[in-house]
Design a protein around this motif. Structure first.
Motif, short mmCIF file in Angstrom:
data_model
loop_
_atom_site.label_atom_id
_atom_site.label_comp_id
_atom_site.label_asym_id
_atom_site.label_seq_id
_atom_site.Cartn_x
_atom_site.Cartn_y
_atom_site.Cartn_z
N UNK A 3 0.83 -1.20 0.00
CA UNK A 3 0.00 0.00 0.00
C UNK A 3 0.86 1.25 0.00
N UNK A 4 1.90 1.23 0.83
CA UNK A 4 2.80 2.39 0.90
C UNK A 4 3.45 2.61 -0.47
N UNK B 219 13.79 2.08 -0.44
CA UNK B 219 13.56 2.61 0.91
C UNK B 219 12.57 1.74 1.69
N UNK B 220 11.42 1.51 1.10
CA UNK B 220 10.37 0.73 1.78
C UNK B 220 10.82 -0.73 1.93
N UNK C 139 -1.61 11.18 1.77
CA UNK C 139 -0.92 10.38 0.77
C UNK C 139 -1.91 9.49 0.01
N UNK C 140 -3.05 9.17 0.62
CA UNK C 140 -4.11 8.48 -0.12
C UNK C 140 -5.33 8.42 0.78
N UNK D 128 -10.37 8.63 6.91
CA UNK D 128 -10.19 9.37 8.15
C UNK D 128 -8.80 9.32 8.74
N UNK D 129 -7.91 8.53 8.15
CA UNK D 129 -6.57 8.38 8.72
C UNK D 129 -5.48 8.86 7.78
N UNK D 130 -5.85 9.71 6.82
CA UNK D 130 -4.84 10.09 5.85
C UNK D 130 -4.45 8.85 5.08
N UNK D 131 -3.22 8.78 4.64
CA UNK D 131 -2.79 7.60 3.89
C UNK D 131 -2.01 6.65 4.79
N UNK D 132 -1.72 5.49 4.22
CA UNK D 132 -0.87 4.52 4.92
C UNK D 132 0.51 5.10 5.17
#
Lengths: 383, 205
Positions: free
Chosen positions: B3-4, B32-33, B167-168, B173-177
């Motif tokens: 997802x990131x 990086x990830x 970011x997505x 409600x939690x912004x992105x991952x």
């Protein structure tokens, strides 16, 4: 004809085993032989015994092994995966005689075959005792101890119910320094430590014998092999190394196994089990030996057996930490970095500073071992 | 983690129209990830590794919580208003203290754990020098907070350049991952580098 695989064929246990196999022509079909890095000797043995598989642990030597085996139909393999493959070849008897943690995975693979395993790798039971005994149970394998002390105990237990055992006593030669004072021990050199009075052994195990860590590790092994409880296991110093160990029963009877200080005796008992076979050794001449003496171990001068007992009692990862710390300390002593009495002191230091979680599988055991070595090396740099 | 990476791809698309530069951004993202994820796995494989993973996750959460409350209570000058308008120096210090305290707590926990495992050696009495030092761990926790905030800033900077707020919307409600995991990724990378340097990687090689 029974089939046999020998893991660690070029070492001293391997050589003794093959010497006996050679004396029983027609009795054995050699399945797999492995060696650490001596490709020439391995190829020679594989040709002589018409092995089906030859494995060299050091992959850089695989080409040399292949060349030396050209013209035969012996399969040449290399590396840790090759060792495991040799162990899993399905021999009726697999002798696990690879020294150190490198022998863990192949020994485990042999156990998973559910057949008979002659165990000569100390680390297997010391570092991975609980993991390994669980595997023996699960796969229905039979473990036959090759170590002279454990083999002696195994023989003394034969036909008896372990529930009737009062004590099991491991004998210890006491090593080359058994009569030295603490001051003398502090100044002991590597050259003095590797000169063992009774047995001809490698440097690491000779130092272990001098510190009594060898006996400590054997105590942990015995704890796993013979589940009578730690409080029933004893150690006694017996300088002549004629009595290899003994078992005392509830009625006051003590059974002891005696024999010459030659590994071919316990190996023969494993090869022929449950029968007996000839060995080329002169009979035991007790009249010529004259005297057998015994004394209690001195844990002030030699704290190793106390540390091992405590490690076995703590269980989990602690025996693996003890083993790893001892290996690092012995290497440091042989390299002149630390004094003789610092070996046990350093092991105790590591044990009092690092206590990881109990391993539940083989990779866990390796992780504990590696991590404990990092801690031990840090400790050595501080010393 | 997939997802990131997906979010990273969208951000990279907003960052530059040039396909080659976008490819480079995506490659960097995978490295990086990927490295951060791999290092979390490596950390997990070590003895007590599951606890160590929990330890850094709890420190990253403590950083966010500490920073949020310290920032709201004390306000004060902002660190880099153009990248992230909400982050203050007071918040950073609050995050460092919270994370440091959490780490010190872990040190005490590890000590008592080892004390129990070694009961036969020390007969239940406390041993000096057994397990990690709470002071060293507190400093480590403060460092985790700084790195987590740096990871936060890096992600905010990417979003700002790409011109998006969250970011997505993968988790409503939690912004992105990536918004949630930016700090943890940076801390995992740091942990991985420290593991490599200390020789702790022998354990899994």
């Amino acid at each position: 004809m029974r089939s046999i695989s020998i893991l660690g064929a070029t070492g001293s246990i391997g050589a003794s085993t093959l010497d006996l196999v050679r004396r029983q022509p027609g009795e054995w079909r050699v399945l797999a032989l492995t060696a650490h890095s001596n490709a020439a000797e391995l190829a020679r043995l594989a040709r002589e015994f018409r092995a089906e598989i030859a494995v060299i642990a050091d992959e850089a030597k695989l080409a040399e092994l292949r060349a030396a085996l050209s013209g035969t139909n012996i399969q040449a393999l290399g590396g840790a995966a090759g060792l495991v493959e040799a162990a899993a070849a399905g021999a009726d008897l697999t002798v696990a005689a690879i020294v150190g943690c490198a022998g863990l995975a192949p020994t485990m693979a042999a156990i998973e075959q559910g057949k008979v395993v002659g165990l000569a790798n100390k680390e297997a039971l010391v570092s991975a005792g609980e993991v390994m005994t669980a595997a023996v149970e699960k796969y229905g394998a039979t473990l036959l101890p090759v170590d002279s002390e454990h083999n002696a105990i195994f023989q003394c237990l034969a036909g008896n119910d372990p529930a009737h055992v009062r004590t099991i006593t491991l004998t210890a030669s006491g090593g080359p320094f058994r009569d030295w004072s603490l001051d003398q021990l502090t100044a002991a050199t590597p050259a003095q430590a590797v000169k063992h009075p009774n047995w001809d052994m490698g440097a690491k195990i000779s130092v272990d014998s001098a510190t009594m860590f060898n006996k400590g590790l054997e105590l942990i092994e015995a704890f796993h092999l013979f589940p009578v409880g730690l409080d029933r296991l004893r150690i006694i110093v017996h300088p002549q190394s004629v009595v290899h160990s003994m078992v005392e029963y509830r009625d006051g009877s003590t059974l002891a196994q005696l024999g010459p200080s030659d590994m071919r005796v316990p190996i023969a008992s494993v090869l022929a089990w449950p029968q007996r076979m000839d060995t080329p050794l002169p009979p035991l001449d007790l009249a010529a030996i004259g005297e057998l003496t015994f004394r209690a171990p001195d844990e002030t001068r030699f704290p190793a057996t106390r540390l091992a007992r405590q490690a076995a009692e703590a269980g989990g990862a602690i025996p693996a930490v003890l083993n790893a710390a001892n290996e690092v300390a012995v290497a440091g002593f042989l390299a002149g970095q630390i004094g003789f009495t610092r070996i046990a002191a350093m092991v105790e230091d590591v044990l009092s500073r690092y206590a990881p979680a109990a391993p539940s599988c083989l990779p866990d055991v390796h992780a504990v071992d590696a991590e404990a070595r990092v801690h031990a090396r840090e400790m050595m740099e501080l010393a | 983690m997939l997802g990131v990476l997906w979010e990273w791809r969208c951000l990279a698309a907003g960052l530059t129209p040039d396909p080659i530069a976008r490819g480079l951004w995506n490659g960097t993202g995978i490295a990086y990830v990927g490295f951060a994820t791999w290092m979390l796995v490596v950390l997990r494989m070590r003895p007590d590794g599951a606890l160590n993973v929990l330890q850094i996750v709890s420190a990253v959460i403590a950083t966010d919580v500490g920073a949020y409350f310290a920032g709201r209570t004390f306000g004060g000058p902002k660190i880099a208003p153009r990248i992230s308008p909400s982050k203050t120096w007071a918040g950073l210090i609050g995050g460092m203290i919270a994370s440091g305290l959490i780490f010190a707590g872990w040190a005490f926990y590890f000590r008592s754990l080892m004390q129990t495992r070694l009961e036969v050696f020390n007969a239940g009495t406390a041993v000096d020098g057994l397990g990690p030092s709470p002071w060293t761990y507190a400093l480590g926790g403060a460092l985790v907070a700084v790195v987590a905030q740096a990871g936060d800033f890096f992600e905010s900077w990417m979003k700002r350049r790409a011109g998006v707020k969250d970011s997505s919307h993968l988790i409503p409600g939690h912004g992105g991952l990536f918004d949630r995991l930016d700090g943890l990724l940076a801390v995992s990378v740091l942990t991985g580098i420290l593991l490599l340097l200390s020789g702790g990687l022998e354990a899994i090689s």
